[in-house]
Design a protein around this motif. Structure first.
Motif, PDB file in Angstrom:
ATOM      1  N   ARG A   1     -11.124  -7.191 -11.036  1.00 18.86           N
ATOM      2  CA  ARG A   1      -9.764  -7.271 -10.601  1.00 18.86           C
ATOM      3  C   ARG A   1     -10.053  -6.846  -9.116  1.00 18.86           C
ATOM      4  NH1 ARG A   1      -7.114  -3.236 -15.417  1.00 18.86           N
ATOM      5  NH2 ARG A   1      -7.026  -5.141 -17.024  1.00 18.86           N
ATOM      6  N   LEU A   2      -8.662  -6.950  -8.496  1.00 16.50           N
ATOM      7  CA  LEU A   2      -8.869  -6.672  -7.116  1.00 16.50           C
ATOM      8  C   LEU A   2      -8.888  -5.331  -7.062  1.00 16.50           C
ATOM      9  CD1 LEU A   2      -8.148  -7.691  -4.155  1.00 16.50           C
ATOM     10  CD2 LEU A   2      -5.744  -7.224  -4.751  1.00 16.50           C
ATOM     11  N   GLU A   3      -8.646  -4.313  -7.505  1.00 15.98           N
ATOM     12  CA  GLU A   3      -8.779  -2.994  -7.305  1.00 15.98           C
ATOM     13  C   GLU A   3     -10.270  -2.594  -7.324  1.00 15.98           C
ATOM     14  OE1 GLU A   3      -6.352  -0.496 -10.181  1.00 15.98           O
ATOM     15  OE2 GLU A   3      -7.357  -1.737 -12.014  1.00 15.98           O
TER      16      GLU A   3
ATOM     17  N   LYS B   1     -11.555   3.020   6.098  1.00 13.77           N
ATOM     18  CA  LYS B   1     -11.379   2.956   4.929  1.00 13.77           C
ATOM     19  C   LYS B   1      -9.847   3.247   4.181  1.00 13.77           C
ATOM     20  CE  LYS B   1     -16.332   3.762   3.959  1.00 13.77           C
ATOM     21  NZ  LYS B   1     -17.327   4.772   3.123  1.00 13.77           N
ATOM     22  N   HIS B   2      -9.355   4.617   4.721  1.00 15.58           N
ATOM     23  CA  HIS B   2      -8.227   4.776   4.174  1.00 15.58           C
ATOM     24  C   HIS B   2      -7.209   3.804   4.572  1.00 15.58           C
ATOM     25  CE1 HIS B   2      -4.985   7.565   3.283  1.00 15.58           C
ATOM     26  NE2 HIS B   2      -4.493   7.470   4.413  1.00 15.58           N
ATOM     27  N   GLY B   3      -7.090   3.345   5.924  1.00 13.89           N
ATOM     28  CA  GLY B   3      -6.160   2.470   6.431  1.00 13.89           C
ATOM     29  C   GLY B   3      -6.213   1.022   5.719  1.00 13.89           C
ATOM     30  N   ILE B   4      -7.314   0.753   5.124  1.00 17.99           N
ATOM     31  CA  ILE B   4      -7.357  -0.597   4.267  1.00 17.99           C
ATOM     32  C   ILE B   4      -6.763  -0.186   2.872  1.00 17.99           C
ATOM     33  CG2 ILE B   4      -9.043  -2.101   3.237  1.00 17.99           C
ATOM     34  CD1 ILE B   4     -10.931  -1.819   5.486  1.00 17.99           C
ATOM     35  N   ARG B   5      -7.153   0.726   2.336  1.00 19.01           N
ATOM     36  CA  ARG B   5      -6.680   1.124   1.058  1.00 19.01           C
ATOM     37  C   ARG B   5      -5.319   1.227   1.139  1.00 19.01           C
ATOM     38  NH1 ARG B   5      -9.315   5.343   0.424  1.00 19.01           N
ATOM     39  NH2 ARG B   5     -11.161   4.544  -0.354  1.00 19.01           N
ATOM     40  N   GLN B   6      -4.987   1.915   2.182  1.00 16.90           N
ATOM     41  CA  GLN B   6      -3.188   2.237   2.298  1.00 16.90           C
ATOM     42  C   GLN B   6      -2.597   0.826   2.199  1.00 16.90           C
ATOM     43  OE1 GLN B   6      -1.916   4.326   5.674  1.00 16.90           O
ATOM     44  NE2 GLN B   6      -1.021   5.742   4.266  1.00 16.90           N
ATOM     45  N   GLN B   7      -2.923  -0.045   3.220  1.00 17.62           N
ATOM     46  CA  GLN B   7      -2.502  -1.425   3.316  1.00 17.62           C
ATOM     47  C   GLN B   7      -2.314  -2.305   2.026  1.00 17.62           C
ATOM     48  OE1 GLN B   7      -0.724  -2.782   6.142  1.00 17.62           O
ATOM     49  NE2 GLN B   7      -0.844  -0.674   6.570  1.00 17.62           N
ATOM     50  N   PHE B   8      -3.491  -2.349   1.094  1.00 17.36           N
ATOM     51  CA  PHE B   8      -3.522  -2.869  -0.126  1.00 17.36           C
ATOM     52  C   PHE B   8      -2.625  -2.268  -1.061  1.00 17.36           C
ATOM     53  CE2 PHE B   8      -7.117  -5.610  -0.612  1.00 17.36           C
ATOM     54  CZ  PHE B   8      -7.481  -5.957   0.707  1.00 17.36           C
ATOM     55  N   GLU B   9      -2.343  -1.136  -0.986  1.00 13.41           N
ATOM     56  CA  GLU B   9      -1.581  -0.606  -2.081  1.00 13.41           C
ATOM     57  C   GLU B   9      -0.047  -0.509  -1.755  1.00 13.41           C
ATOM     58  OE1 GLU B   9      -3.081   3.779  -2.147  1.00 13.41           O
ATOM     59  OE2 GLU B   9      -4.679   3.201  -3.511  1.00 13.41           O
TER      60      GLU B   9
ATOM     61  N   HIS C   1       1.075  -3.059   0.214  1.00 15.49           N
ATOM     62  CA  HIS C   1       1.718  -4.659   0.421  1.00 15.49           C
ATOM     63  C   HIS C   1       1.101  -5.579  -0.573  1.00 15.49           C
ATOM     64  CE1 HIS C   1       3.249  -4.111   4.281  1.00 15.49           C
ATOM     65  NE2 HIS C   1       2.347  -3.214   4.637  1.00 15.49           N
ATOM     66  N   LEU C   2      -0.024  -5.037  -1.505  1.00 16.96           N
ATOM     67  CA  LEU C   2      -0.757  -6.037  -2.553  1.00 16.96           C
ATOM     68  C   LEU C   2      -0.590  -5.059  -3.747  1.00 16.96           C
ATOM     69  CD1 LEU C   2      -3.739  -7.441  -0.568  1.00 16.96           C
ATOM     70  CD2 LEU C   2      -1.356  -8.374  -0.865  1.00 16.96           C
ATOM     71  N   LYS C   3       0.134  -4.311  -3.782  1.00 16.45           N
ATOM     72  CA  LYS C   3       0.198  -3.418  -5.220  1.00 16.45           C
ATOM     73  C   LYS C   3       0.228  -4.114  -6.474  1.00 16.45           C
ATOM     74  CE  LYS C   3       2.603   0.677  -7.089  1.00 16.45           C
ATOM     75  NZ  LYS C   3       3.683   1.580  -7.166  1.00 16.45           N
ATOM     76  N   ASP C   4       1.089  -5.319  -6.459  1.00 20.04           N
ATOM     77  CA  ASP C   4       1.368  -6.226  -7.686  1.00 20.04           C
ATOM     78  C   ASP C   4       0.079  -6.847  -7.999  1.00 20.04           C
ATOM     79  OD1 ASP C   4       1.970  -7.264  -5.285  1.00 20.04           O
ATOM     80  OD2 ASP C   4       3.163  -8.852  -6.236  1.00 20.04           O
ATOM     81  N   TRP C   5      -0.975  -6.994  -7.000  1.00 21.03           N
ATOM     82  CA  TRP C   5      -2.118  -7.906  -7.276  1.00 21.03           C
ATOM     83  C   TRP C   5      -3.293  -6.893  -7.577  1.00 21.03           C
ATOM     84  CZ3 TRP C   5      -2.725 -11.266  -2.487  1.00 21.03           C
ATOM     85  CH2 TRP C   5      -1.701 -12.239  -2.143  1.00 21.03           C
ATOM     86  N   MET C   6      -3.140  -5.576  -7.662  1.00 16.29           N
ATOM     87  CA  MET C   6      -4.449  -4.790  -7.761  1.00 16.29           C
ATOM     88  C   MET C   6      -5.125  -4.773  -9.121  1.00 16.29           C
ATOM     89  SD  MET C   6      -4.740  -3.487  -4.717  1.00 16.29           S
ATOM     90  CE  MET C   6      -5.866  -1.914  -4.994  1.00 16.29           C
ATOM     91  N   ARG C   7      -4.202  -5.009 -10.207  1.00 13.29           N
ATOM     92  CA  ARG C   7      -4.789  -5.217 -11.646  1.00 13.29           C
ATOM     93  C   ARG C   7      -5.055  -6.676 -12.120  1.00 13.29           C
ATOM     94  NH1 ARG C   7      -5.372  -0.683 -14.176  1.00 13.29           N
ATOM     95  NH2 ARG C   7      -5.282  -1.711 -16.251  1.00 13.29           N
ATOM     96  N   LEU C   8      -4.984  -7.534 -11.063  1.00 12.49           N
ATOM     97  CA  LEU C   8      -5.365  -9.027 -11.188  1.00 12.49           C
ATOM     98  C   LEU C   8      -6.547  -9.394 -11.259  1.00 12.49           C
ATOM     99  CD1 LEU C   8      -2.250 -11.139  -9.845  1.00 12.49           C
ATOM    100  CD2 LEU C   8      -2.525 -10.461 -12.085  1.00 12.49           C
ATOM    101  N   PRO C   9      -7.272  -9.982 -11.926  1.00 12.86           N
ATOM    102  CA  PRO C   9      -8.856 -10.558 -11.673  1.00 12.86           C
ATOM    103  C   PRO C   9      -8.558 -11.577 -10.443  1.00 12.86           C
ATOM    104  CG  PRO C   9      -8.255 -10.821 -14.222  1.00 12.86           C
ATOM    105  CD  PRO C   9      -6.852 -10.456 -13.444  1.00 12.86           C
ATOM    106  N   LEU C  10      -9.464 -11.339  -9.374  1.00 10.62           N
ATOM    107  CA  LEU C  10      -9.708 -12.112  -8.164  1.00 10.62           C
ATOM    108  C   LEU C  10      -9.173 -13.901  -8.548  1.00 10.62           C
ATOM    109  CD1 LEU C  10     -12.391 -10.831  -6.226  1.00 10.62           C
ATOM    110  CD2 LEU C  10      -9.823 -10.189  -6.204  1.00 10.62           C
TER     111      LEU C  10
ATOM    112  N   LYS D   1      -6.522 -11.010   6.103  1.00 13.70           N
ATOM    113  CA  LYS D   1      -8.024 -11.161   6.442  1.00 13.70           C
ATOM    114  C   LYS D   1      -8.796 -10.116   5.823  1.00 13.70           C
ATOM    115  CE  LYS D   1      -7.285 -13.581  10.644  1.00 13.70           C
ATOM    116  NZ  LYS D   1      -7.076 -13.716  12.348  1.00 13.70           N
ATOM    117  N   TYR D   2      -8.189  -8.891   5.763  1.00 18.72           N
ATOM    118  CA  TYR D   2      -8.957  -7.978   4.990  1.00 18.72           C
ATOM    119  C   TYR D   2      -9.078  -8.260   3.482  1.00 18.72           C
ATOM    120  CZ  TYR D   2      -8.913  -4.411   8.638  1.00 18.72           C
ATOM    121  OH  TYR D   2      -9.168  -3.767  10.096  1.00 18.72           O
ATOM    122  N   PHE D   3      -8.176  -8.923   2.834  1.00 21.29           N
ATOM    123  CA  PHE D   3      -7.988  -9.566   1.575  1.00 21.29           C
ATOM    124  C   PHE D   3      -9.409 -10.304   1.675  1.00 21.29           C
ATOM    125  CE2 PHE D   3      -7.085 -12.807  -1.242  1.00 21.29           C
ATOM    126  CZ  PHE D   3      -7.089 -12.351  -2.448  1.00 21.29           C
TER     127      PHE D   3
END
Length: 358
Positions: A92-94, A112-120, A122-131, A158-160
């Motif tokens: 999963r993405l998370e 690291k905190h900045g990347i994690r914050q951006q994912f949570e 803007h990509l919150k709905d993807w976090m539990r999806l398999p890549l 690009k971080y994704f």
């Protein structure tokens, strides 16, 4: 649980939220994952007390008949023990993000905190999806949804891509779906502070004196915004500022002068820990300094510009800014001492004082 036939696989509606799982009633372990935009075949079985999920492929590229045949073969292989080396399904993405952030050579904790914050955010709905359920169309749509923030959209995806490529090292994944994105053109601001006397008047007019000192320190050191905001007194030594971890993944020592100590003097009595403290902040330090005519990075660009106009060599300016040298010699062998860099810092600060009317 129905039999997963071609007709049923075609008829199943895409999910409105999350992922729906449809298990076959004949072949134990065969499952069709139905997401918002894709349908994916997997085979899942417990082996040695651990659940292993093996990717079969996307529907309709892989038909129901082909998926059933593959699942039967996998069941046979796992029964013989061969499944222990079978391809494990995509994380999963998370989980992929967590694995990426555990890299020992990654940048600072703030990064690291900045990347994690951006994912949570803007990509919150993807976090539990398999890549492998995150499609090209999904990343294109998300990128377009952030068109009003072109730089932010580019950086996020690009971080994704970086997280995806890190996961490819240990999982059988295709090329990142970001290959379908048409990246926005980013025009760097590039502005510097042309009138330093006007800057002096504006910075001294800020309501919060802590913010005034923050911007003064930026201009006279060329530090990055995050480096200054998180600065602790234990890092401010008589002859240098020591940064244990910086953006490029290494420590850095910046030579400082009497002028820097004079800038910081009003802050000494405010906190035993933070140079720029804030009682309202969860972190204990200022996180959002007041905005005025020039951005924090404009101060860094101005430091570099004034340095070069004062005759400091470009390579030396790069050292003061903690830029990574392009050459192998510069990266590994030529390590100038603080004393070697101090005359350049004196030149820059003298010129800044002259231009700002101090």
């Amino acid at each position: 649980m129905p039999k997963l036939t071609e007709a049923l696989a075609k008829r199943l509606p895409f999910s409105k939220a999350g992922t729906d799982k449809h298990w076959d009633n004949e072949i134990k372990g065969l499952v069709l994952f139905v997401g918002k935009r894709s349908k994916t075949w997997y085979f899942q079985k417990d082996v040695g007390g651990k659940t292993q999920r093996v990717l079969i492929g996307r529907y309709p590229v892989i038909s129901a008949q082909a998926a059933r045949q593959t699942a039967l073969e996998l069941a046979l292989e796992m029964g013989r023990g061969a499944g222990k080396v079978a391809q494990i399904g995509a994380p999963r993405l998370e989980a992929a993000l967590a694995s990426y952030l555990r890299r020992p050579k990654l940048r600072s904790e703030d990064h690291k905190h900045g990347i994690r914050q951006q994912f949570e955010l803007h990509l919150k709905d993807w976090m539990r999806l398999p890549l492998d359920e995150i499609s090209k169309q999904m990343v294109v749509d998300r990128h377009r949804a952030m068109a009003d923030r072109p730089s932010g959209a580019n950086h996020l995806l690009k971080y994704f891509r970086t997280v995806w490529n890190h996961a490819r090292r240990t999982h059988d994944l295709p090329e990142s779906p970001t290959m379908a994105i048409e990246w926005y053109d980013e025009q760097p601001d590039g502005r510097v502070i042309e009138d330093l006397k006007a800057w002096r008047h504006a910075v001294e007019a800020l309501q919060n004196p802590i913010h005034t000192v923050f911007y003064e320190l930026l201009l006279f050191t060329g530090l990055r915004k995050s480096e200054a905001l998180t600065l602790k007194w234990e890092q401010v030594l008589e002859d240098r500022i020591h940064l244990p971890m910086t953006k490029n993944g290494r420590s850095f020592d910046l030579p400082i002068l009497q002028v820097h100590h004079e800038i910081l003097a009003p802050m000494r009595s405010l906190s035993a820990t933070w140079v720029f403290p804030s009682p309202k902040s969860m972190t204990g330090h200022v996180t959002g300094p007041a905005k005025f005519g020039w951005s924090p990075h404009a101060h860094r660009r101005t430091f570099a510009t004034v340095a070069m106009e004062a005759g400091v060599l470009e390579e030396v300016v790069g050292r003061l800014l903690n830029h990574t040298p392009l050459s192998i010699t510069g990266q590994r062998y030529a390590l100038p001492s603080l004393d070697a860099l101090r005359p350049a810092m004196e030149t820059v600060c003298s010129e800044l004082q002259l231009r700002s009317g101090v």
